[in-house]
Write a protein that holds these residues in place. Structure first.
Motif, PDB file in Angstrom:
ATOM      1  N   GLN A 183       0.865  -1.175   0.000  1.00  0.00           N
ATOM      2  CA  GLN A 183       0.000   0.000   0.000  1.00  0.00           C
ATOM      3  C   GLN A 183       0.905   1.230   0.000  1.00  0.00           C
ATOM      4  OE1 GLN A 183      -2.270   0.373   3.598  1.00  0.00           O
ATOM      5  NE2 GLN A 183      -3.335   2.208   2.917  1.00  0.00           N
ATOM      6  N   VAL A 184       0.594   2.211  -0.832  1.00  0.00           N
ATOM      7  CA  VAL A 184       1.348   3.461  -0.830  1.00  0.00           C
ATOM      8  C   VAL A 184       0.719   4.367   0.216  1.00  0.00           C
ATOM      9  CG1 VAL A 184       2.008   5.484  -2.155  1.00  0.00           C
ATOM     10  CG2 VAL A 184       2.018   3.247  -3.238  1.00  0.00           C
ATOM     11  N   LEU A 185       1.484   4.674   1.276  1.00  0.00           N
ATOM     12  CA  LEU A 185       0.978   5.528   2.345  1.00  0.00           C
ATOM     13  C   LEU A 185       1.210   7.002   2.044  1.00  0.00           C
ATOM     14  CD1 LEU A 185       2.078   3.643   5.573  1.00  0.00           C
ATOM     15  CD2 LEU A 185      -0.144   3.661   4.468  1.00  0.00           C
ATOM     16  N   GLN A 186       2.380   7.306   1.503  1.00  0.00           N
ATOM     17  CA  GLN A 186       2.720   8.703   1.254  1.00  0.00           C
ATOM     18  C   GLN A 186       3.632   8.767   0.037  1.00  0.00           C
ATOM     19  OE1 GLN A 186       4.831  10.547   4.458  1.00  0.00           O
ATOM     20  NE2 GLN A 186       4.465  12.591   3.696  1.00  0.00           N
ATOM     21  N   PHE A 187       3.387   9.763  -0.814  1.00  0.00           N
ATOM     22  CA  PHE A 187       4.207   9.968  -2.005  1.00  0.00           C
ATOM     23  C   PHE A 187       4.454  11.460  -2.128  1.00  0.00           C
ATOM     24  CE2 PHE A 187       4.856  10.448  -6.612  1.00  0.00           C
ATOM     25  CZ  PHE A 187       5.871   9.524  -6.793  1.00  0.00           C
ATOM     26  N   ALA A 188       5.716  11.864  -2.074  1.00  0.00           N
ATOM     27  CA  ALA A 188       6.067  13.285  -2.136  1.00  0.00           C
ATOM     28  C   ALA A 188       7.171  13.496  -3.163  1.00  0.00           C
ATOM     29  CB  ALA A 188       6.538  13.778  -0.774  1.00  0.00           C
ATOM     30  N   THR A 189       7.079  14.599  -3.884  1.00  0.00           N
ATOM     31  CA  THR A 189       8.090  14.969  -4.866  1.00  0.00           C
ATOM     32  C   THR A 189       8.622  16.341  -4.525  1.00  0.00           C
ATOM     33  OG1 THR A 189       6.926  13.693  -6.553  1.00  0.00           O
ATOM     34  CG2 THR A 189       8.533  15.296  -7.319  1.00  0.00           C
ATOM     35  N   ASP A 190       9.953  16.479  -4.551  1.00  0.00           N
ATOM     36  CA  ASP A 190      10.608  17.744  -4.252  1.00  0.00           C
ATOM     37  C   ASP A 190      11.503  18.094  -5.425  1.00  0.00           C
ATOM     38  OD1 ASP A 190      11.537  19.997  -2.940  1.00  0.00           O
ATOM     39  OD2 ASP A 190      13.067  18.901  -1.843  1.00  0.00           O
ATOM     40  N   ASP A 191      11.248  19.233  -6.048  1.00  0.00           N
ATOM     41  CA  ASP A 191      11.998  19.699  -7.210  1.00  0.00           C
ATOM     42  C   ASP A 191      12.858  20.883  -6.778  1.00  0.00           C
ATOM     43  OD1 ASP A 191      12.658  19.498  -9.868  1.00  0.00           O
ATOM     44  OD2 ASP A 191      11.116  20.915 -10.520  1.00  0.00           O
ATOM     45  N   ARG A 192      14.197  20.763  -6.941  1.00  0.00           N
ATOM     46  CA  ARG A 192      15.053  21.833  -6.444  1.00  0.00           C
ATOM     47  C   ARG A 192      16.372  21.914  -7.197  1.00  0.00           C
ATOM     48  NH1 ARG A 192      15.848  18.562  -1.054  1.00  0.00           N
ATOM     49  NH2 ARG A 192      17.336  17.052  -1.796  1.00  0.00           N
ATOM     50  N   GLU A 193      17.039  23.052  -7.004  1.00  0.00           N
ATOM     51  CA  GLU A 193      18.383  23.283  -7.507  1.00  0.00           C
ATOM     52  C   GLU A 193      19.349  23.106  -6.347  1.00  0.00           C
ATOM     53  OE1 GLU A 193      19.865  24.194 -10.470  1.00  0.00           O
ATOM     54  OE2 GLU A 193      17.984  23.983 -11.541  1.00  0.00           O
ATOM     55  N   GLY A 194      20.464  22.439  -6.563  1.00  0.00           N
ATOM     56  CA  GLY A 194      21.431  22.240  -5.498  1.00  0.00           C
ATOM     57  C   GLY A 194      22.812  22.018  -6.072  1.00  0.00           C
ATOM     58  N   GLU A 195      23.687  21.435  -5.269  1.00  0.00           N
ATOM     59  CA  GLU A 195      25.044  21.171  -5.703  1.00  0.00           C
ATOM     60  C   GLU A 195      25.089  20.196  -6.871  1.00  0.00           C
ATOM     61  OE1 GLU A 195      27.308  19.821  -2.404  1.00  0.00           O
ATOM     62  OE2 GLU A 195      26.912  21.614  -1.223  1.00  0.00           O
ATOM     63  N   ARG A 196      24.126  19.299  -6.924  1.00  0.00           N
ATOM     64  CA  ARG A 196      24.073  18.318  -8.004  1.00  0.00           C
ATOM     65  C   ARG A 196      23.378  18.864  -9.238  1.00  0.00           C
ATOM     66  NH1 ARG A 196      21.033  13.678  -5.016  1.00  0.00           N
ATOM     67  NH2 ARG A 196      19.819  15.490  -4.467  1.00  0.00           N
ATOM     68  N   GLY A 197      22.997  20.127  -9.213  1.00  0.00           N
ATOM     69  CA  GLY A 197      22.233  20.710 -10.310  1.00  0.00           C
ATOM     70  C   GLY A 197      20.750  20.575 -10.032  1.00  0.00           C
ATOM     71  N   HIS A 198      19.958  20.568 -11.070  1.00  0.00           N
ATOM     72  CA  HIS A 198      18.504  20.457 -10.942  1.00  0.00           C
ATOM     73  C   HIS A 198      18.144  19.000 -10.687  1.00  0.00           C
ATOM     74  CE1 HIS A 198      14.353  21.632 -11.534  1.00  0.00           C
ATOM     75  NE2 HIS A 198      14.203  20.543 -12.253  1.00  0.00           N
ATOM     76  N   THR A 199      17.515  18.706  -9.547  1.00  0.00           N
ATOM     77  CA  THR A 199      17.133  17.336  -9.212  1.00  0.00           C
ATOM     78  C   THR A 199      15.678  17.275  -8.771  1.00  0.00           C
ATOM     79  OG1 THR A 199      17.816  17.552  -6.911  1.00  0.00           O
ATOM     80  CG2 THR A 199      19.444  16.693  -8.444  1.00  0.00           C
ATOM     81  N   THR A 200      15.122  16.122  -8.932  1.00  0.00           N
ATOM     82  CA  THR A 200      13.784  15.829  -8.441  1.00  0.00           C
ATOM     83  C   THR A 200      13.894  14.650  -7.490  1.00  0.00           C
ATOM     84  OG1 THR A 200      12.801  16.564 -10.511  1.00  0.00           O
ATOM     85  CG2 THR A 200      11.436  15.214  -9.088  1.00  0.00           C
ATOM     86  N   ASP A 201      13.621  14.881  -6.218  1.00  0.00           N
ATOM     87  CA  ASP A 201      13.679  13.832  -5.204  1.00  0.00           C
ATOM     88  C   ASP A 201      12.262  13.330  -4.953  1.00  0.00           C
ATOM     89  OD1 ASP A 201      16.303  14.574  -5.089  1.00  0.00           O
ATOM     90  OD2 ASP A 201      16.163  15.564  -3.153  1.00  0.00           O
ATOM     91  N   GLN A 202      12.090  12.028  -5.015  1.00  0.00           N
ATOM     92  CA  GLN A 202      10.791  11.425  -4.734  1.00  0.00           C
ATOM     93  C   GLN A 202      10.912  10.570  -3.479  1.00  0.00           C
ATOM     94  OE1 GLN A 202       9.829   9.217  -8.254  1.00  0.00           O
ATOM     95  NE2 GLN A 202       8.924  10.977  -9.256  1.00  0.00           N
ATOM     96  N   THR A 203      10.052  10.805  -2.522  1.00  0.00           N
ATOM     97  CA  THR A 203      10.000  10.001  -1.306  1.00  0.00           C
ATOM     98  C   THR A 203       8.659   9.288  -1.277  1.00  0.00           C
ATOM     99  OG1 THR A 203      11.356  11.623  -0.164  1.00  0.00           O
ATOM    100  CG2 THR A 203      10.197  10.047   1.204  1.00  0.00           C
ATOM    101  N   ILE A 204       8.710   7.997  -1.010  1.00  0.00           N
ATOM    102  CA  ILE A 204       7.493   7.194  -1.011  1.00  0.00           C
ATOM    103  C   ILE A 204       7.549   6.221   0.162  1.00  0.00           C
ATOM    104  CG2 ILE A 204       8.440   5.491  -2.617  1.00  0.00           C
ATOM    105  CD1 ILE A 204       5.639   5.379  -3.910  1.00  0.00           C
ATOM    106  N   THR A 205       6.422   6.018   0.826  1.00  0.00           N
ATOM    107  CA  THR A 205       6.334   5.089   1.950  1.00  0.00           C
ATOM    108  C   THR A 205       5.382   3.963   1.574  1.00  0.00           C
ATOM    109  OG1 THR A 205       6.693   6.886   3.509  1.00  0.00           O
ATOM    110  CG2 THR A 205       5.799   4.845   4.401  1.00  0.00           C
ATOM    111  N   PHE A 206       5.893   2.730   1.665  1.00  0.00           N
ATOM    112  CA  PHE A 206       5.108   1.539   1.372  1.00  0.00           C
ATOM    113  C   PHE A 206       4.772   0.815   2.665  1.00  0.00           C
ATOM    114  CE2 PHE A 206       7.859   2.006  -2.400  1.00  0.00           C
ATOM    115  CZ  PHE A 206       6.901   2.054  -3.386  1.00  0.00           C
ATOM    116  N   ARG A 207       3.576   0.263   2.748  1.00  0.00           N
ATOM    117  CA  ARG A 207       3.197  -0.619   3.857  1.00  0.00           C
ATOM    118  C   ARG A 207       2.984  -2.006   3.260  1.00  0.00           C
ATOM    119  NH1 ARG A 207      -0.776   1.422   8.175  1.00  0.00           N
ATOM    120  NH2 ARG A 207       1.233   2.222   8.903  1.00  0.00           N
TER     121      ARG A 207
END
Length: 105
Positions: free
Chosen positions: A38-62
């Motif tokens: 089951q997907v409990l939480q799904f979040a996407t974070d789009d940002r500029e940083g040292e690695r350049g432009h990145t999209t971080d996705q965090t997801i929690t599975f049960r």
């Protein structure tokens, strides 16, 4: 945890070393389990940083309990690999909450 809530399929894989056709060892991923989750939480974070432009996705599975899952494993969901960041046990070997992260362009 109701069976009807486990509406996604994930694969848990473990890093292994296998020889190629020339006998040289190389890293590969071996399947540990294919299971319902089951997907409990799904979040996407789009940002500029040292690695350049990145999209971080965090997801929690049960999921239901499976023995031997640790932080060195990975989860594959919708053919995309996710690094396991945190594992929380639910009850006494009833289930697991697996927090994963995918970092990419």
């Amino acid at each position: 945890m109701r069976a009807g809530d486990l509406d996604r399929t994930i694969r848990i894989e473990r890093a292994t070393t296998t020889p190629n056709e020339l006998g040289v060892p190389h890293a590969a991923w071996a399947l540990v389990a294919t299971m319902r989750a089951q997907v409990l939480q799904f979040a996407t974070d789009d940002r500029e940083g040292e690695r350049g432009h990145t999209t971080d996705q965090t997801i929690t599975f049960r999921t239901r309990w499976i023995d031997g899952v640790d932080l060195s494993n990975r989860v594959v969901y919708q053919d995309q690999p996710f690094t396991i960041r945190q594992i929380k046990e639910i009850g006494r070997r009833v289930g697991l909450d697996i927090v994963c992260e995918r970092v990419g362009p």
